[in-house]
Design an enzyme around this catalytic site. Structure first.
Site, PDB file in Angstrom:
ATOM      1  N   VAL A 307      56.823  35.487-146.491  1.00 37.50           N
ATOM      2  CA  VAL A 307      56.370  36.571-147.371  1.00 37.50           C
ATOM      3  C   VAL A 307      55.590  36.003-148.555  1.00 37.50           C
ATOM      4  CG1 VAL A 307      57.127  38.473-148.847  1.00 37.50           C
ATOM      5  CG2 VAL A 307      58.260  38.061-146.672  1.00 37.50           C
ATOM      6  N   ALA A 308      56.089  34.868-149.055  1.00 34.72           N
ATOM      7  CA  ALA A 308      55.444  34.285-150.234  1.00 34.72           C
ATOM      8  C   ALA A 308      54.028  33.841-149.935  1.00 34.72           C
ATOM      9  CB  ALA A 308      56.259  33.098-150.721  1.00 34.72           C
ATOM     10  N   GLU A 312      48.327  38.770-148.635  1.00 33.67           N
ATOM     11  CA  GLU A 312      47.938  40.134-148.294  1.00 33.67           C
ATOM     12  C   GLU A 312      47.063  40.794-149.370  1.00 33.67           C
ATOM     13  OE1 GLU A 312      50.954  38.974-148.406  1.00 33.67           O
ATOM     14  OE2 GLU A 312      52.028  39.941-150.031  1.00 33.67           O
ATOM     15  N   ASP A 354       5.770  40.396-156.549  1.00 35.03           N
ATOM     16  CA  ASP A 354       4.467  40.986-156.861  1.00 35.03           C
ATOM     17  C   ASP A 354       4.073  40.554-158.251  1.00 35.03           C
ATOM     18  OD1 ASP A 354       4.422  42.549-154.638  1.00 35.03           O
ATOM     19  OD2 ASP A 354       5.294  44.300-155.621  1.00 35.03           O
ATOM     20  N   ASP A 648       6.593  47.659-153.428  1.00 35.90           N
ATOM     21  CA  ASP A 648       6.659  49.036-153.917  1.00 35.90           C
ATOM     22  C   ASP A 648       5.998  50.054-152.997  1.00 35.90           C
ATOM     23  OD1 ASP A 648       4.139  48.141-154.407  1.00 35.90           O
ATOM     24  OD2 ASP A 648       4.292  48.195-156.591  1.00 35.90           O
ATOM     25  N   ASP A 652       4.962  47.820-147.676  1.00 37.18           N
ATOM     26  CA  ASP A 652       5.869  46.726-148.029  1.00 37.18           C
ATOM     27  C   ASP A 652       7.218  46.863-147.311  1.00 37.18           C
ATOM     28  OD1 ASP A 652       4.106  45.548-149.781  1.00 37.18           O
ATOM     29  OD2 ASP A 652       4.798  46.706-151.503  1.00 37.18           O
ATOM     30  N   GLU A 717      55.921  25.936-154.689  1.00 30.79           N
ATOM     31  CA  GLU A 717      56.888  26.817-154.023  1.00 30.79           C
ATOM     32  C   GLU A 717      57.405  26.218-152.727  1.00 30.79           C
ATOM     33  OE1 GLU A 717      55.360  31.198-155.537  1.00 30.79           O
ATOM     34  OE2 GLU A 717      55.218  30.689-153.420  1.00 30.79           O
ATOM     35  N   THR A 747      54.413  37.941-161.446  1.00 31.29           N
ATOM     36  CA  THR A 747      53.728  37.167-162.483  1.00 31.29           C
ATOM     37  C   THR A 747      52.287  36.804-162.125  1.00 31.29           C
ATOM     38  OG1 THR A 747      54.480  35.074-161.595  1.00 31.29           O
ATOM     39  CG2 THR A 747      55.930  36.155-163.172  1.00 31.29           C
TER      40      THR A 747
HETATM   41  N1  ATP Z   1      -6.318  52.757-157.611  1.00 29.91           N
HETATM   42  C1  ATP Z   1      -7.184  51.833-157.252  1.00 29.91           C
HETATM   43  N2  ATP Z   1      -8.396  52.173-156.830  1.00 29.91           N
HETATM   44  C2  ATP Z   1      -9.266  51.255-156.429  1.00 29.91           C
HETATM   45  N3  ATP Z   1      -9.044  49.949-156.444  1.00 29.91           N
HETATM   46  C3  ATP Z   1      -7.857  49.520-156.865  1.00 29.91           C
HETATM   47  C4  ATP Z   1      -6.848  50.429-157.290  1.00 29.91           C
HETATM   48  N4  ATP Z   1      -5.758  49.716-157.636  1.00 29.91           N
HETATM   49  C5  ATP Z   1      -6.075  48.437-157.433  1.00 29.91           C
HETATM   50  N5  ATP Z   1      -7.316  48.295-156.975  1.00 29.91           N
HETATM   51  C6  ATP Z   1      -8.003  47.060-156.631  1.00 29.91           C
HETATM   52  O1  ATP Z   1      -7.361  46.448-155.559  1.00 29.91           O
HETATM   53  C7  ATP Z   1      -6.877  45.153-155.913  1.00 29.91           C
HETATM   54  C8  ATP Z   1      -5.559  44.916-155.272  1.00 29.91           C
HETATM   55  O2  ATP Z   1      -4.633  45.861-155.747  1.00 29.91           O
HETATM   56  P1  ATP Z   1      -3.149  45.907-155.236  1.00 29.91           P
HETATM   57  O3  ATP Z   1      -2.564  47.138-155.780  1.00 29.91           O
HETATM   58  O4  ATP Z   1      -3.112  45.636-153.782  1.00 29.91           O
HETATM   59  O5  ATP Z   1      -2.500  44.662-155.894  1.00 29.91           O
HETATM   60  P2  ATP Z   1      -2.147  44.438-157.392  1.00 29.91           P
HETATM   61  O6  ATP Z   1      -1.645  45.714-157.960  1.00 29.91           O
HETATM   62  O7  ATP Z   1      -3.296  43.814-158.087  1.00 29.91           O
HETATM   63  O8  ATP Z   1      -1.079  43.342-157.355  1.00 29.91           O
HETATM   64  P3  ATP Z   1       0.418  43.356-156.847  1.00 29.91           P
HETATM   65  O9  ATP Z   1       0.288  43.215-155.379  1.00 29.91           O
HETATM   66  O10 ATP Z   1       0.916  42.176-157.513  1.00 29.91           O
HETATM   67  O11 ATP Z   1       1.055  44.615-157.305  1.00 29.91           O
HETATM   68  C9  ATP Z   1      -6.830  45.163-157.435  1.00 29.91           C
HETATM   69  O12 ATP Z   1      -7.048  43.881-157.952  1.00 29.91           O
HETATM   70  C10 ATP Z   1      -7.986  46.081-157.786  1.00 29.91           C
HETATM   71  O13 ATP Z   1      -9.198  45.371-157.803  1.00 29.91           O
END
Ligand code: ATP
Length: 938
Positions: A307-308, A312, A354, A648, A652, A717, A747
């Site tokens: 038991v000791a 558990e 990123d 994001d 991805d 023990e 204890t």
């Molecule tokens: N809304 C947009 N419209 C048009 N071109 C854009 C827009 N946002 C970003 N870009 C262009 O596309 C490139 C790549 O953007 P992307 O969002 O893929 O990567 P990031 O935001 O620069 O970097 P990370 O991948 O680190 O977030 C940017 O460097 C910019 O030149």
């Protein structure tokens, strides 16, 4: 067939809501048929294409209740409680109780049953607490939705959606209610609902009035994800009325799987239980035949030993420690979805991150506008030259962000890059209102992270114009003409290309984020033209450069990664020079980053990529597409790394799933990314990942600390029993069975729990990561617990026992049984053993607080809970020794004061020797490694 990304933008989104509004009547809204003609449906839902007024939405929320899946009332706690009494280790103890009954030792049988009940209650409360801690996490991650309320786009919590709401659904969104498409088209991932893995195309144009509801091509369903396109849809069912609610297939509960740590500990618990049974069984013949005990007594001692030593309580304590870690992480901005993530975090060897928004602030400001007529500083005012005005016109049209017209200082909504561009355009006198934009827009091609372009087709007077913005290389390669300072477009010669390239390189070297802007006059019918047919022969207008400085605290977090042996890899879509400069600013690769572009990466074979990733070099991958992340994650994992990967976007998601710890951005990330990830950052901050790794290490360390603590008392023990048996009974038993149980249950428990809450040990981020394969219990730990702490305790405890015996007149072989003259002395001596073990436990508790560091650096009083636990331990053992009813049960008798005084020294000796051991290890450079388990990382 048109694809979602080429679909026209829903225009109703921006049409203002007109107030004459019919109020909804309770009961009738949710009965509408989602497949009736849209006008009828809207009438039944008492809604309009411009959405509901917020007051009406609030009223409906009262009537229909929140848009939530009500989980079945939890009635499984009785089952959980029963499980505590019936798991294999508990069954082993039941067997022991039964044996005690059979051997007619009711007292012991009752004690063992008490052990089972107490343990079950304890484990049950711990598991409940753990569950609550994990469940509370959903509050940190409220699902969001965008709706039209009072005619404008408004972000609301998904639980506030009501029938009649008009949803704005975009790429990456999770659909949070059942809705009928009003305008636009989307691709949706229905797999959470139907298991179908291919995305389905859904469009307001496609009417399906027959067939299963889930197949209707103009309906969206709660629980599915939008993977492309943009649409407006009117909500016709919420909460339990949705298809998802009906199936009740998904709950928002955070997963509760058994972590590798728990599995390992379970295995160890079984091993120890087997040893305990073995020791118990071996004691039977030893006690009965060698020591000459009556068989019943021998059986009782065997049961006591068993038991000791059956651990558990180990597993629920570990589960709770993980859950408490999860809660601490959530408070710090990192919400994990699995308990096991905590321990994986602790062993992270590589963080792939990123750049934008994670390492940088994502608060952009245009600082330079370059055109062929010259350079303007960002947000400049006054009458701009013609190309700058044209640039402002393009970025105003080719955007989905919105600025607050009433408050120029307000943040604006939408993509930060676009907000920055709109601000710059507004300062040049451009009308950036969404109404104007919507009035002109014919089509939109979303920003595509692989093409790195976005464009819109707009009406400008009697012309049709394609407005384009994107990464400079992407725009430049599609441009054939440019807009000079005066006059119409001119051919883009090598000289002009060189001019613009020089400007781009100069800005990128300064770490600026760059976008090029272009247009094209489109003739003929462009309604059905493909994206690639339109995005060519562009007229380059200029380049916007914006600043996005590193976040505060990031350079420090990078330095912490370095000292913790964690490698960093930046994976960004941004320009190589910009990325390199930001990497340098934050100290990545100690200011000398190796930058690899997406094009170069595409040429590398798997073998070449692996050799690039081998070793500890920190890298920057620039101009990469999201798919690259998957390749990198795979290659790193194949090398045995534990990979944390941020992301994001929708694209991805595969990499987030593949990484050991997928980290999604809670603020800017899409719902799809949040769902694919293991951890969500509520502040999008890179530093939070590093803090989470530290927390993971702390929790894992603490599990080890309390394992050391509860293992240590096994030696003092068990050895007394062995002495007794091996001496053939001539040395009396130094400890009774009930006294053992008092230690194990009375204890030991609270201090062990308190060790699970230990703050991080100094230096926790100065040692290399744990190996993936490293077991939670190492040889070195066992050596320290059983050999060092336990061994020293055994010597001290036996010293106290013999001293009391000899002082009372005992000699080797003298009988101490009931009725003999020495019986009271023996009782005092066993009490001395009992108290000696308690005293040594106190020393062990302080020693276990550190694995490597000295107690001084940890802070002797920094774990309040432990101090309370020890106080309880002392009071409880004082009660066992002094209160007559307890004395009668535990067979104790207070030893003389001078012998009791000796006990004061015990904790110091045990802790002191361990302190010396830790110092010795540090002095030999084994500060962060187990002596017997050296790890090779990287
Ligand atoms: N809304 C947009 N419209 C048009 N071109 C854009 C827009 N946002 C970003 N870009 C262009 O596309 C490139 C790549 O953007 P992307 O969002 O893929 O990567 P990031 O935001 O620069 O970097 P990370 O991948 O680190 O977030 C940017 O460097 C910019 O030149």
């Amino acid at each position: 067939m048109a694809t979602a990304s080429q679909a026209p933008l829903p225009r109703v989104a921006l049409r203002l809501y007109t107030p004459a509004y019919p109020r909804c009547q309770p009961g009738n809204v949710s009965q509408s048929d989602p497949r009736e003609p849209v006008t009828l449906l809207l009438r039944d839902l008492r809604s309009k294409p411009g959405g509901l007024p917020s007051r009406e939405a609030a009223r409906r929320l009262e009537i229909y209740g929140p848009n939530e899946l009500r989980r079945k009332q939890r009635t499984d706690w009785p089952r959980q409680l029963i499980r505590q009494f019936t798991h294999p280790l508990a069954l082993l103890l039941w067997l022991a109780a039964l044996l005690a009954m059979v051997s007619s030792s009711t007292e012991l049988a009752v004690a063992v049953v008490a052990v089972i009940v107490l343990n079950a209650a304890f484990a049950f409360t711990q598991e409940q607490q753990a569950e609550k801690a994990v469940e509370a996490l959903s509050a940190y991650l409220p699902a969001r939705a965008t709706v039209l309320r009072d005619g404008t786009r408004t972000a609301v919590e998904a639980r506030d959606l009501v029938p009649g709401d008009v949803l704005v659904v975009e790429e990456g969104d999770r659909v949070s209610a059942d809705a009928r498409l009003l305008d636009g088209s989307v691709e949706v991932d229905l797999s959470p609902l139907t298991g179908e893995s291919l995305p389905a195309y859904r469009s307001a144009e496609l009417k399906d009035v027959t067939g299963p509801l889930l197949d209707a091509r103009d309906l969206l369903f709660s629980g599915t994800n939008c993977t492309g396109g943009q649409a407006l849809a009117v909500v016709f069912a919420t909460g339990m009325h949705t298809e998802l609610g009906k199936i009740a297939a998904l709950s928002q509960r955070v997963g509760r799987d058994e972590s590798p740590l728990e599995k390992q500990v379970k295995r160890v618990a079984w091993l120890i239980a087997a040893v305990a049974v073995g020791v118990g069984v071996a004691f039977l013949p030893l006690g009965a035949f060698v020591a000459g005990l009556p068989l019943d007594d021998a059986l009782n001692f065997a049961i006591g030993l068993l038991v000791a030593n059956v651990p558990e309580g180990l597993l629920p304590t570990i589960t709770l420690a993980l859950a408490v870690g999860v809660r601490a992480l959530a408070r710090g901005g990192a919400v994990v979805k699995r308990l096991s993530a905590v321990e994986t975090l602790g062993s992270t060897t590589v963080i792939c991150t990123d750049k934008t928004g994670t390492l940088t602030r994502n608060r952009m400001r245009v600082t330079r506008l370059w055109t062929f007529a010259g350079e303007l500083t960002g947000e400049a005012s006054g009458t701009p030259p013609e190309p700058a005005r044209a640039l402002a016109e393009v970025v105003s049209a080719c955007s989905n962000a919105e600025l607050d017209p009433s408050d120029p200082g307000a943040e604006g909504s939408g993509d930060q890059t676009e907000i920055a561009l709109l601000r710059a355009a507004r300062s040049l006198g451009e009308d950036v209102s969404p109404e104007r934009r919507a009035g002109h827009r014919l089509r939109q091609f979303h920003f595509d992270a692989t093409l790195r372009l976005m464009s819109t087709l707009d009406r400008r007077g009697d012309r049709t114009v394609l407005n384009v913005k994107g990464a400079p290389e992407a725009v430049l390669e599609r441009a054939t003409t440019y807009l000079p300072g005066e006059g119409g477009p001119q051919p883009l010669t090598d000289t002009e290309r060189a001019r613009v390239t020089e400007a781009i390189d100069r800005y990128a070297h300064q770490g600026l984020r760059l976008l090029a802007v272009a247009t094209r006059d489109v003739t003929g019918d462009a309604a059905d033209a493909r994206r690639d047919e339109l995005e060519r022969d562009l007229t380059l207008i200029g380049v916007a450069a914006m600043i996005d400085p590193p976040r505060d605290g990031v350079p420090e977090a990078v330095a912490r990664c370095h000292s913790a042996g964690i490698r960093l890899i930046m994976v960004t879509g941004d320009h190589a020079l910009t990325a390199g400069e930001i990497a340098r600013k934050i100290g990545l690769a100690r200011d000398h980053p190796t930058v690899i572009t997406g094009d170069r990466l595409a040429e590398l074979s798997e073998r070449e990529l692996e050799s690039l990733l081998e070793g500890k070099r920190e890298l920057v991958f620039a101009r990469t597409s999201p798919e690259v992340k998957l390749r990198i994650a795979d290659a790193l994992r194949a090398q045995g790394n534990v990979v944390a990967m941020t992301g994001d976007g929708v694209n991805d998601a595969p990499a987030l799933r593949r990484a050991d710890i997928g980290v999604a951005m809670g603020v800017t990330g899409t719902d799809v990314a949040r769902e694919a990830s293991t951890m969500v950052l509520t502040d999008d901050n890179f530093s939070t990942i590093v803090t989470a790794v530290e927390e993971g290490r702390r929790v894992y360390d603490n599990v080890r600390k309390f394992i050391v603590y509860i293992f240590a008392h096994a030696t003092p023990e068990v050895i007394p029993f062995l002495l007794f048996a091996l001496s053939g009974g001539r040395i009396p038993l130094p400890l009774t069975v009930l006294q053992i149980l008092a230690i194990d249950l009375g204890t030991e428990t609270l201090p062990a729990l308190a060790l699970g809450r230990e703050p991080a040990e100094p230096g926790v981020m100065s040692r290399p990561p744990r190996r993936r394969s490293e077991n939670v219990i190492t040889h070195a730990m066992l050596g320290r617990a059983w050999g060092l702490l336990g061994g020293v305790s055994a010597v001290l405890v036996l010293g106290g026992f013999f001293l009391t015996l000899f002082a009372g007149g005992w000699y080797f072989g003298a009988p101490v049984g009931e009725g003999t003259a020495l019986h009271p002395v023996w009782q005092q001596a066993t009490t001395m053993t009992f108290l000696g073990i308690v005293a040594c436990q106190i020393g062990t508790a302080f020693a276990s607080r550190a694995q490597y560091a000295s107690l001084r650096t940890v802070g002797p009083w920094s774990n309040r809970l432990l101090l309370w636990g020890i106080l309880f331990e002392v009071v409880f053992s004082a009660a066992v020794v002094t209160l007559p009813p307890l004395r009668a049960v535990f067979g104790t008798a207070p030893p003389p004061a001078e012998q009791l005084a000796m006990l004061v020294v015990f904790p110091f000796v045990v802790w002191g020797i361990d302190e010396w051991y830790r110092w010795w290890r540090r002095a030999r450079g084994w500060g962060g490694r187990d002596v017997l388990a050296p790890a090779a990382t990287g």
